[in-house]
Design a protein around this motif. Structure first.
Motif, PDB file in Angstrom:
ATOM      1  N   ASP A  88      -1.488  44.238 -16.036  1.00 56.49           N
ATOM      2  CA  ASP A  88      -2.381  44.428 -14.626  1.00 56.49           C
ATOM      3  C   ASP A  88      -0.934  44.715 -13.994  1.00 56.49           C
ATOM      4  O   ASP A  88      -0.839  45.170 -13.027  1.00 56.49           O
ATOM      5  CB  ASP A  88      -3.037  43.790 -13.280  1.00 56.49           C
ATOM      6  CG  ASP A  88      -4.588  43.930 -14.669  1.00 56.49           C
ATOM      7  OD1 ASP A  88      -4.835  44.274 -14.996  1.00 56.49           O
ATOM      8  OD2 ASP A  88      -5.212  42.665 -14.538  1.00 56.49           O
ATOM      9  N   ILE A  89      -0.326  43.377 -13.744  1.00 55.41           N
ATOM     10  CA  ILE A  89       1.293  43.386 -12.909  1.00 55.41           C
ATOM     11  C   ILE A  89       2.172  44.707 -13.714  1.00 55.41           C
ATOM     12  O   ILE A  89       2.440  45.548 -12.150  1.00 55.41           O
ATOM     13  CB  ILE A  89       2.203  41.940 -13.487  1.00 55.41           C
ATOM     14  CG1 ILE A  89       1.107  41.332 -12.265  1.00 55.41           C
ATOM     15  CG2 ILE A  89       3.768  42.764 -12.783  1.00 55.41           C
ATOM     16  CD1 ILE A  89       2.177  39.738 -13.245  1.00 55.41           C
ATOM     17  N   LEU A 112       1.133  48.083 -15.035  1.00 53.97           N
ATOM     18  CA  LEU A 112       0.549  48.948 -14.117  1.00 53.97           C
ATOM     19  C   LEU A 112       0.554  49.212 -12.521  1.00 53.97           C
ATOM     20  O   LEU A 112       0.828  50.148 -12.497  1.00 53.97           O
ATOM     21  CB  LEU A 112      -1.244  49.089 -14.237  1.00 53.97           C
ATOM     22  CG  LEU A 112      -1.381  49.125 -15.999  1.00 53.97           C
ATOM     23  CD1 LEU A 112      -2.650  48.584 -16.218  1.00 53.97           C
ATOM     24  CD2 LEU A 112      -1.137  50.718 -16.474  1.00 53.97           C
ATOM     25  N   GLU A 113       0.181  48.135 -12.173  1.00 54.67           N
ATOM     26  CA  GLU A 113       0.506  47.919 -10.403  1.00 54.67           C
ATOM     27  C   GLU A 113       2.103  48.324 -10.413  1.00 54.67           C
ATOM     28  O   GLU A 113       2.426  48.736  -9.121  1.00 54.67           O
ATOM     29  CB  GLU A 113       0.145  46.712  -9.835  1.00 54.67           C
ATOM     30  CG  GLU A 113      -1.445  46.207  -9.877  1.00 54.67           C
ATOM     31  CD  GLU A 113      -1.424  45.329  -9.529  1.00 54.67           C
ATOM     32  OE1 GLU A 113      -1.046  44.903  -8.090  1.00 54.67           O
ATOM     33  OE2 GLU A 113      -2.835  44.572  -9.860  1.00 54.67           O
ATOM     34  N   HIS A 114       2.782  47.629 -10.287  1.00 54.64           N
ATOM     35  CA  HIS A 114       4.476  48.070 -10.227  1.00 54.64           C
ATOM     36  C   HIS A 114       5.158  48.784 -11.122  1.00 54.64           C
ATOM     37  O   HIS A 114       6.072  48.384 -12.092  1.00 54.64           O
ATOM     38  CB  HIS A 114       5.030  46.061 -10.217  1.00 54.64           C
ATOM     39  CG  HIS A 114       4.148  45.364  -9.369  1.00 54.64           C
ATOM     40  ND1 HIS A 114       4.139  45.954  -8.274  1.00 54.64           N
ATOM     41  CD2 HIS A 114       3.253  44.897  -9.506  1.00 54.64           C
ATOM     42  CE1 HIS A 114       3.888  44.908  -7.142  1.00 54.64           C
ATOM     43  NE2 HIS A 114       3.445  44.138  -8.185  1.00 54.64           N
ATOM     44  N   LYS A 115       4.701  50.082 -11.617  1.00 55.97           N
ATOM     45  CA  LYS A 115       5.620  50.761 -12.091  1.00 55.97           C
ATOM     46  C   LYS A 115       7.330  50.958 -11.954  1.00 55.97           C
ATOM     47  O   LYS A 115       7.662  51.445 -13.204  1.00 55.97           O
ATOM     48  CB  LYS A 115       5.065  52.477 -12.534  1.00 55.97           C
ATOM     49  CG  LYS A 115       3.634  52.274 -13.044  1.00 55.97           C
ATOM     50  CD  LYS A 115       2.743  53.244 -12.960  1.00 55.97           C
ATOM     51  CE  LYS A 115       1.631  53.296 -13.137  1.00 55.97           C
ATOM     52  NZ  LYS A 115       0.412  54.317 -13.470  1.00 55.97           N
TER      53      LYS A 115
END
Length: 63
Positions: A6-7, A9-12
């Motif tokens: 999740d991290i 994906l959120e911080h590409k």
């Protein structure tokens, strides 16, 4: 529960393992209690002991 996937994906915008460590520390400081490492970070500089380093960053052992 915080998941590593999740991290990521959120911080590409993250481009290295070294950029991931402070992000994990910040999330832990914001009150997250559980961390699940469900994927290997896809960075060329990911060290062999990456799981230990991420756990240490989340638990506050790395400052």
């Amino acid at each position: 529960m915080l998941r590593l996937s999740d991290i990521l994906l959120e911080h590409k915008q993250i481009e290295s393992f070294d950029e991931l460590i402070p992000l994990i520390q910040g999330v832990a400081r914001n009150g997250e209690r559980f961390f699940r490492i469900d994927v290997k970070p896809p960075f060329p500089d990911t060290p062999e002991n990456w799981e230990d380093r991420l756990e240490a960053a989340f638990s506050g052992l790395i400052r």
